[in-house]
Structures are given as C-alpha cells and as structure tokens.
Design a protein around this motif. Structure first.
Motif, PDB file in Angstrom:
ATOM      1  N   GLU A 169      -9.872   5.905  -7.594  1.00  0.00           N
ATOM      2  CA  GLU A 169      -8.828   6.947  -7.654  1.00  0.00           C
ATOM      3  C   GLU A 169      -7.564   6.565  -7.147  1.00  0.00           C
ATOM      4  N   LEU A 170      -7.607   5.610  -5.923  1.00  0.00           N
ATOM      5  CA  LEU A 170      -6.390   4.890  -5.455  1.00  0.00           C
ATOM      6  C   LEU A 170      -5.935   3.803  -6.496  1.00  0.00           C
ATOM      7  N   LEU A 171      -6.635   3.064  -6.771  1.00  0.00           N
ATOM      8  CA  LEU A 171      -6.192   2.243  -7.782  1.00  0.00           C
ATOM      9  C   LEU A 171      -5.442   2.690  -9.002  1.00  0.00           C
ATOM     10  N   ALA A 172      -6.200   3.863  -9.667  1.00  0.00           N
ATOM     11  CA  ALA A 172      -5.371   4.428 -10.712  1.00  0.00           C
ATOM     12  C   ALA A 172      -4.075   4.851 -10.320  1.00  0.00           C
ATOM     13  N   ASP A 177       1.128  13.220   7.927  1.00  0.00           N
ATOM     14  CA  ASP A 177       1.022  13.381   6.251  1.00  0.00           C
ATOM     15  C   ASP A 177      -0.172  12.933   5.660  1.00  0.00           C
ATOM     16  N   CYS A 178      -0.498  11.684   6.090  1.00  0.00           N
ATOM     17  CA  CYS A 178      -1.563  11.051   5.328  1.00  0.00           C
ATOM     18  C   CYS A 178      -2.641  10.956   6.367  1.00  0.00           C
ATOM     19  N   ARG A 179      -3.816  11.853   6.130  1.00  0.00           N
ATOM     20  CA  ARG A 179      -4.740  11.798   6.955  1.00  0.00           C
ATOM     21  C   ARG A 179      -6.185  11.302   6.307  1.00  0.00           C
ATOM     22  N   GLU A 180      -6.580  11.631   5.020  1.00  0.00           N
ATOM     23  CA  GLU A 180      -7.623  11.430   4.266  1.00  0.00           C
ATOM     24  C   GLU A 180      -7.654   9.864   3.866  1.00  0.00           C
ATOM     25  N   PHE A 181      -9.075   9.332   4.276  1.00  0.00           N
ATOM     26  CA  PHE A 181      -9.096   7.888   4.181  1.00  0.00           C
ATOM     27  C   PHE A 181      -9.862   7.722   2.810  1.00  0.00           C
ATOM     28  N   LYS A 187      -2.277  11.426   1.196  1.00  0.00           N
ATOM     29  CA  LYS A 187      -1.867  12.740   1.122  1.00  0.00           C
ATOM     30  C   LYS A 187      -2.164  13.340  -0.340  1.00  0.00           C
ATOM     31  N   ARG A 188      -2.745  14.416  -0.528  1.00  0.00           N
ATOM     32  CA  ARG A 188      -2.954  15.040  -1.829  1.00  0.00           C
ATOM     33  C   ARG A 188      -2.121  16.036  -2.010  1.00  0.00           C
ATOM     34  N   ALA A 189      -1.531  16.315  -3.235  1.00  0.00           N
ATOM     35  CA  ALA A 189      -0.949  17.413  -3.498  1.00  0.00           C
ATOM     36  C   ALA A 189      -1.796  18.634  -3.625  1.00  0.00           C
ATOM     37  N   LYS A 190      -1.180  20.043  -3.828  1.00  0.00           N
ATOM     38  CA  LYS A 190      -1.960  21.024  -3.883  1.00  0.00           C
ATOM     39  C   LYS A 190      -3.087  21.099  -4.984  1.00  0.00           C
ATOM     40  N   GLU A 191      -2.503  20.486  -6.097  1.00  0.00           N
ATOM     41  CA  GLU A 191      -3.521  20.324  -7.087  1.00  0.00           C
ATOM     42  C   GLU A 191      -4.623  19.393  -6.949  1.00  0.00           C
ATOM     43  N   GLY A 192      -4.661  18.709  -5.952  1.00  0.00           N
ATOM     44  CA  GLY A 192      -5.720  17.649  -5.624  1.00  0.00           C
ATOM     45  C   GLY A 192      -5.314  16.011  -5.864  1.00  0.00           C
ATOM     46  N   HIS A 193      -4.336  15.772  -6.544  1.00  0.00           N
ATOM     47  CA  HIS A 193      -4.131  14.477  -6.893  1.00  0.00           C
ATOM     48  C   HIS A 193      -3.381  13.736  -5.723  1.00  0.00           C
ATOM     49  N   ILE A 194      -3.455  12.476  -5.769  1.00  0.00           N
ATOM     50  CA  ILE A 194      -3.000  11.704  -4.828  1.00  0.00           C
ATOM     51  C   ILE A 194      -1.388  11.848  -4.856  1.00  0.00           C
ATOM     52  N   GLU A 195      -0.660  12.253  -3.734  1.00  0.00           N
ATOM     53  CA  GLU A 195       0.760  12.400  -3.639  1.00  0.00           C
ATOM     54  C   GLU A 195       1.683  11.217  -2.651  1.00  0.00           C
ATOM     55  N   LEU A 196       0.615  10.771  -1.662  1.00  0.00           N
ATOM     56  CA  LEU A 196       1.342   9.825  -1.111  1.00  0.00           C
ATOM     57  C   LEU A 196       0.227   8.763  -0.512  1.00  0.00           C
ATOM     58  N   LEU A 206      -2.133   3.530  -7.980  1.00  0.00           N
ATOM     59  CA  LEU A 206      -1.309   2.636  -7.513  1.00  0.00           C
ATOM     60  C   LEU A 206      -0.707   1.845  -8.945  1.00  0.00           C
ATOM     61  N   MET A 207      -1.658   1.928 -10.174  1.00  0.00           N
ATOM     62  CA  MET A 207      -1.554   1.374 -11.230  1.00  0.00           C
ATOM     63  C   MET A 207      -0.413   2.133 -11.866  1.00  0.00           C
ATOM     64  N   GLU A 208      -0.572   3.632 -11.748  1.00  0.00           N
ATOM     65  CA  GLU A 208       0.341   4.486 -12.519  1.00  0.00           C
ATOM     66  C   GLU A 208       1.830   4.152 -12.282  1.00  0.00           C
ATOM     67  N   ASP A 209       1.959   3.825 -10.783  1.00  0.00           N
ATOM     68  CA  ASP A 209       3.466   3.642 -10.336  1.00  0.00           C
ATOM     69  C   ASP A 209       3.833   2.325 -10.760  1.00  0.00           C
ATOM     70  N   GLU A 210       2.972   1.522 -10.963  1.00  0.00           N
ATOM     71  CA  GLU A 210       3.255   0.064 -11.477  1.00  0.00           C
ATOM     72  C   GLU A 210       3.863   0.092 -12.938  1.00  0.00           C
ATOM     73  N   ALA A 211       2.788   0.775 -13.757  1.00  0.00           N
ATOM     74  CA  ALA A 211       3.343   1.049 -15.228  1.00  0.00           C
ATOM     75  C   ALA A 211       4.497   1.674 -15.525  1.00  0.00           C
ATOM     76  N   ALA A 212       4.802   2.682 -14.645  1.00  0.00           N
ATOM     77  CA  ALA A 212       6.274   3.119 -14.630  1.00  0.00           C
ATOM     78  C   ALA A 212       7.426   2.253 -14.222  1.00  0.00           C
ATOM     79  N   ARG A 213       7.199   1.330 -13.393  1.00  0.00           N
ATOM     80  CA  ARG A 213       8.101   0.588 -13.339  1.00  0.00           C
ATOM     81  C   ARG A 213       8.199  -0.408 -14.654  1.00  0.00           C
ATOM     82  N   GLY A 214       7.235  -1.182 -14.900  1.00  0.00           N
ATOM     83  CA  GLY A 214       7.302  -2.141 -16.081  1.00  0.00           C
ATOM     84  C   GLY A 214       7.884  -1.089 -17.151  1.00  0.00           C
TER      85      GLY A 214
END
Length: 112
Positions: A32-35, A21-25, A4-13, A37-45
């Motif tokens: 883009e998907l890897l970036a 909610d999630c229709r785009e494959f 699911k993308r936010a209005k701004e175009g970045h991945i949200e979900l 997922l890594m952003e979330d992992e970096a925040a937890r770290g």
C-alpha cells in the motif's frame, strides 16, 4: 514509515517519524505504501513528459518552417489536418507575440 489516512481510508500523508498527523505505522515495503509513493513519482514523470512534448512541438514547428523556407517541402504537400494545425499554431503565435509588443514588462514604460 508513519502515515495519515484520508476519511476514505487511502494514504494521504507519509512521514519517517511519528507525528500528530502521522500515527499509523506501515512497513517500508508495504504494498500500500509503495503504491502511494509510486503514484506520486508517476505523476511527476507524466508532468515532465508533457512539458517535453510541448517543447518538442515548438522544435517541429521550426523544422517545418525551415523546410518550407528552403523549398524542400511546400505547405500544400502537408496533409490537410497538418495544414490546419500549422495555420492554427501560426495564428496563435502571432496573436500572443502581438500582445507582448504592448510593453516589455516594465510598468513605467508600458503603453496604455
């Protein structure tokens, strides 16, 4: 993966399956998907690292106190900025510990 993308175009979900909610494959190896997922992992770290820093600060405070109690170092041997930080931390700890003396967390036994 479906996104699911936010209005701004970045991945949200992200979802493994399509949903309302999630229709785009996106391919699982999409940069883009890897970036995303890594952003979330970096925040937890980063959060874990900060929590570790806070715990380590307490260890250092205890070490400084033990060294001073045993006469290995004296407070005045510490650099002025370190002395100020030690005094500030001791003052904060005394105030916080003083606040907890009012009650033990049991509402019935608290002093008013």
């Amino acid at each position: 993966m479906y996104i699911k993308r936010a209005k701004e175009g970045h991945i949200e979900l992200v979802s493994r399956e399509a949903s309302p909610d999630c229709r785009e494959f996106l391919a699982a190896d999409s940069p883009e998907l890897l970036a995303f997922l890594m952003e979330d992992e970096a925040a937890r770290g980063h959060a874990h690292f900060q929590a570790s820093d806070l715990a380590f600060v307490r260890v250092l405070e205890d070490v400084i106190e033990v060294l001073m109690d045993k006469g290995v170092i004296s407070f005045t041997e510490l650099p002025e900025p370190a002395q100020q930080k030690v005094m500030e931390r001791q003052s904060l700890r005394r105030r916080l510990n003083g606040l907890s003396l009012v009650g033990n967390g049991d509402e019935e036994s608290e002093v008013i």
